[in-house]
Enzyme design. Sequence first.
Site, PDB file in Angstrom:
ATOM      1  N   ARG A 100     -47.433-138.346 -59.096  1.00 60.47           N
ATOM      2  CA  ARG A 100     -47.503-137.002 -58.511  1.00 60.47           C
ATOM      3  C   ARG A 100     -47.225-137.052 -57.007  1.00 60.47           C
ATOM      4  O   ARG A 100     -47.310-138.098 -56.383  1.00 60.47           O
ATOM      5  CB  ARG A 100     -48.896-136.393 -58.729  1.00 60.47           C
ATOM      6  N   LYS A 156     -54.263-138.323 -54.676  1.00 58.31           N
ATOM      7  CA  LYS A 156     -55.429-139.177 -54.978  1.00 58.31           C
ATOM      8  C   LYS A 156     -56.176-139.543 -53.700  1.00 58.31           C
ATOM      9  O   LYS A 156     -55.663-139.421 -52.598  1.00 58.31           O
ATOM     10  CB  LYS A 156     -54.984-140.457 -55.696  1.00 58.31           C
ATOM     11  N   TYR A 161     -57.850-135.018 -53.580  1.00 54.60           N
ATOM     12  CA  TYR A 161     -59.004-135.384 -54.407  1.00 54.60           C
ATOM     13  C   TYR A 161     -59.695-136.541 -53.713  1.00 54.60           C
ATOM     14  O   TYR A 161     -59.043-137.519 -53.338  1.00 54.60           O
ATOM     15  CB  TYR A 161     -58.558-135.852 -55.801  1.00 54.60           C
ATOM     16  N   HIS A 200     -63.346-137.558 -54.728  1.00 54.05           N
ATOM     17  CA  HIS A 200     -64.264-138.177 -55.695  1.00 54.05           C
ATOM     18  C   HIS A 200     -65.240-139.126 -55.022  1.00 54.05           C
ATOM     19  O   HIS A 200     -65.420-140.273 -55.446  1.00 54.05           O
ATOM     20  CB  HIS A 200     -63.488-138.907 -56.804  1.00 54.05           C
ATOM     21  N   GLU A 206     -61.627-131.313 -55.473  1.00 53.72           N
ATOM     22  CA  GLU A 206     -62.512-131.094 -56.635  1.00 53.72           C
ATOM     23  C   GLU A 206     -63.738-130.241 -56.335  1.00 53.72           C
ATOM     24  O   GLU A 206     -64.408-129.798 -57.264  1.00 53.72           O
ATOM     25  CB  GLU A 206     -62.930-132.442 -57.261  1.00 53.72           C
ATOM     26  N   ASP A 230     -63.250-140.631 -63.506  1.00 52.89           N
ATOM     27  CA  ASP A 230     -63.096-140.445 -62.047  1.00 52.89           C
ATOM     28  C   ASP A 230     -64.421-140.092 -61.381  1.00 52.89           C
ATOM     29  O   ASP A 230     -64.546-140.187 -60.161  1.00 52.89           O
ATOM     30  CB  ASP A 230     -62.016-139.398 -61.719  1.00 52.89           C
TER      31      ASP A 230
END
Length: 362
Positions: free
Chosen positions: A15, A75, A94, A96, A118, A270
């Site tokens: 991506r 990411k 993101y 996480h 997120e 994740d």
Amino acid sequence: MLIGVPQEIKIGETRVSMTPSLCRRCVTLGAKVLVEKSAGISAGFTDAEYRAAGATIANSARRVWREADLILKVKEPLPAEYGLMRTGQTIFTYLHLAAGAELTKVLLKKRILGIAYETVEATDGSYPLLKPMSQIAGRLSIQIGAYRLQSQLGGSGVLLGGIPGTMPGHVVVIGAGNSGAHAVQMAAGMGARVTVLDLDMRKLEALDIEYRGRVVTLMSNPANIEAEVSDADLLIGAVLIPAAKAPIVVSRNVVKKMRPGSVIVDIAIDQGGCIETIRPTSHENPTYLEHGVVHYAVPNMPALVGRTSTIGLTQATEPFVALLVQKGVERAIAEHRGLAAGVNTRDGKITCEAVSKALGYS
Ligand SMILES: NC(=O)c1ccc[n+]([C@@H]2O[C@H](COP(=O)([O-])OP(=O)(O)OC[C@H]3O[C@@H](n4cnc5c(N)ncnc54)[C@H](O)[C@@H]3O)[C@@H](O)[C@H]2O)c1
């Protein structure tokens, strides 16, 4: 504002955080865009398309990180990128962090304004930037599971849809949210026997009405989980407690009761995973065997379909990116509660309670 778009470096990632169309929108709104060479190529977007949309192409990630005010990524930053972050920079991606103690330390030390896709919220309290990727992961989980059940790959040799005169495969989905509901849809579409468990009765009711009894809905509790999982050919982990580490809902003892060659796809990896025997895998080496059960736990499943994922992700991020460009980072956060909810770190502090709790900072 200068927006930097580095190439993603996570194993197998395809991506990119910006399409040429989003690039054009940002440039029209007055931003400069610096895209790393070939950043969009695995999603099918060429440097020429970014140039035509008004971007400058940078030869190295180093230049992108050095010059950008706002780094737009997909990411979470990886160790190779830690040294490239500039003190005080804004990173929108993101993150996480509940499952990323080391990255959190780096973000705090470098006083990064970390806005996590997120935890950005819509007005109804839902998570608009998590949704499209969860839908993709949910849909993919069934095709991955169906493939991994094949005999030659060490699976039990069960065809999910069966054929007339045979028992279809049993797919058990734990979590009936965005990813779970899309897994249910694919599994039911393939003709599998589907059981879905959740704690939220409204979600079970909605699925019961939608599938008119073709899908079994059950309350998620230890007894139901043990009974269903021990009979599952394919188990999908799809639970989420927003921004927190995933709860363990399936114990090792229950995994031991599954038939040899059955498959687990833990989408929630994740956030740490919701199956006791799970550990993260990668696109290069996506599965391992434990207690005779195939475990799949790739934290960036949507990279398998980079084109669809990039378009799905960037059409969700576009309104927020546009807001950041139009108002500037500080005003955008001050004026938009949903975007403010995405702020996980700033000025050397964790600003998201769930992350702070998960990592033992509070
Ligand atoms: N691996 C990947 O590539 C990938 C891609 C996208 C999303 N994800 C992850 O998938 C997970 C699920 O995301 P989502 O968008 O579907 O979340 P969601 O919030 O839409 O759904 C989660 C569901 O889990 C339920 N739940 C919570 N605790 C439960 C329990 N003990 N038993 C049963 N159900 C329980 C909730 O009620 C909710 O319905 C997240 O961790 C997300 O980050 C992973």
